[in-house]
Design a protein around this motif. Structure first.
Motif: not given
Length: 255
Positions: A15-23, A43-60
């Motif tokens: 799951v990727t978060v993309d809210y420029p410029p600083v999330n 989702d029964p096919h999912v056994r792990c979720v990765v939470l990530t973000a684009t840009g300079r920082g993860f979350n502001a």
């Protein structure tokens, strides 16, 4: 721009978060994030979720500009409810959540990673709660899951940040890697988790949540009440009026 979900490997959802410029997420962004994490976990096919973000920082954190330009308290209430939903979605996700953190992880970002099951961070990642500089309170619940109690208090009162390497020493960050290897390292850990039996990993997640000494949802909700008090008293608006001018967050590792 927004929140997206991909499946780069068997059993793993990203799951990727993309809210420029600083999330800094708007109200709807928090709800969208909550929906995406819940959907991935269901989702029964999912056994792990990765939470990530684009840009300079993860979350502001919360989009303070959205709160300031909105009349009344609708945006504030929306942001508080949205954060609550997103944090709870990470915590209650049926499968483990690995947070991949680069650059700054502030405010609401601490709520997300503090509720994650594991954290992989880039070498330049910093973690902190500049809430007092932004006329808000909250997420001490989650910072207390990342650092010892007295350090949490000092970081909270000063709005300083702690470096990824320090959190690694405290045991709350699994690995610290160069930024260009962040997603790779997160997927490596997620892949190891996803290799487990799907039914058993879900039982493990529920069991571990069940023995937590602090109810993170109730604890965070308690904190939010003081944010509303600060707003009703006018203190929050007085502090927010200085946001982005003469009260910058002090970056970098504390002394």
């Amino acid at each position: 721009m927004g929140v997206s979900t991909a499946s780069p490997a068997e059993g793993v959802a990203v799951v990727t978060v993309d809210y420029p410029p600083v999330n800094a997420l708007p109200v709807q962004g928090w709800y969208d994030l909550a929906t995406a994490v819940r959907a991935a976990g269901c989702d029964p096919h999912v056994r792990c979720v990765v939470l990530t973000a684009t840009g300079r920082g993860f979350n502001a954190g919360v989009d303070i500009k959205e709160v300031r330009r909105s009349a009344g308290h609708d945006a504030l209430i929306g942001a508080n409810r949205g954060c609550y939903e997103a944090f709870a979605a990470v915590y209650d996700c049926e499968v483990p959540v690995v947070a991949a953190v680069q650059g700054f992880c502030l405010g609401g970002g601490i709520g997300l990673v503090g509720n994650a099951d594991a954290i992989v961070a880039s070498e330049d990642a910093t973690f902190g709660l500049p809430e007092l500089d932004r006329g808000a309170l909250g997420a001490a619940t989650h910072l207390a899951r990342l650092v010892p109690q007295h350090l949490m208090r000092a970081l909270y009162y000063t709005s300083r940040t702690a470096a990824a390497e320090e959190l690694h020493r405290h045991g709350s960050v699994w690995r610290v890697v160069p930024r260009e290897r962040l997603l790779e390292a997160a997927l490596e850990l997620a892949g190891e988790i996803a290799a487990k039996d799907g039914s058993l990993i879900r039982l493990a997640k529920a069991a571990i949540n069940g023995i937590d000494p602090v109810d993170v949802r109730r604890s965070y909700r308690f904190e939010q009440g003081f944010t509303f008090e600060a707003n009703l008293s006018g203190v929050a608006e007085r502090v927010r009026a200085t946001f982005g001018t003469d009260r910058p967050t002090r970056e970098g590792q504390h002394p």
